[in-house]
Design an enzyme around this catalytic site. Structure first.
Site, PDB file in Angstrom:
ATOM      1  N   GLY A  24     -44.458  23.909  12.936  1.00  0.00           N
ATOM      2  CA  GLY A  24     -45.046  25.241  13.046  1.00  0.00           C
ATOM      3  C   GLY A  24     -44.319  26.128  14.034  1.00  0.00           C
ATOM      4  N   CYS A  54     -33.096  16.053  13.323  1.00  0.00           N
ATOM      5  CA  CYS A  54     -34.441  16.231  12.763  1.00  0.00           C
ATOM      6  C   CYS A  54     -35.472  15.352  13.457  1.00  0.00           C
ATOM      7  CB  CYS A  54     -34.433  15.942  11.275  1.00  0.00           C
ATOM      8  SG  CYS A  54     -33.352  17.049  10.364  1.00  0.00           S
TER       9      CYS A  54
END
Length: 102
Positions: A24, A54
């Site tokens: 988010g 990642c």
């Protein structure tokens, strides 16, 4: 690869060693506050576009990606502790990006 995918991967590449960001948070920085799931999808397919950190991206609770045991080891190697409940302490390790501290 579309422009949004490029932006996500470029942003992830800028997360410093020993810090984490949330899906988010990345979506908000890019101007798409409702695109957290899309960010996750892009990261899950990122290996086809190169090597990106990642493992430094977690959910809004600090929880690691499901079914990716290696993520915990990669974070630990960078000095990021994962609590017994499988979460990273976001107050301690969240990336304070220059684009905004979401």
């Amino acid at each position: 690869m579309n422009d949004f995918e490029r932006q996500v991967l470029k942003l992830v590449a800028g997360i410093p060693l020993g810090q984490v960001a949330t899906y988010g948070q990345l979506a908000k920085i890019l101007g798409y506050p409702n695109y957290a799931r899309q960010v996750g999808r892009i990261l899950s397919q990122s290996s086809s576009h190169g090597s990106f950190p990642c493992h430094r991206v977690v959910n809004s609770s600090g929880r690691l990606a499901p079914h990716w045991e290696e993520q915990k080891e990669l974070l630990w190697a960078e000095g990021v502790e994962v609590k017994a409940n499988g979460c990273v302490d976001l107050k301690r390790y969240r990336w304070k990006s220059s684009e905004g501290n979401f």
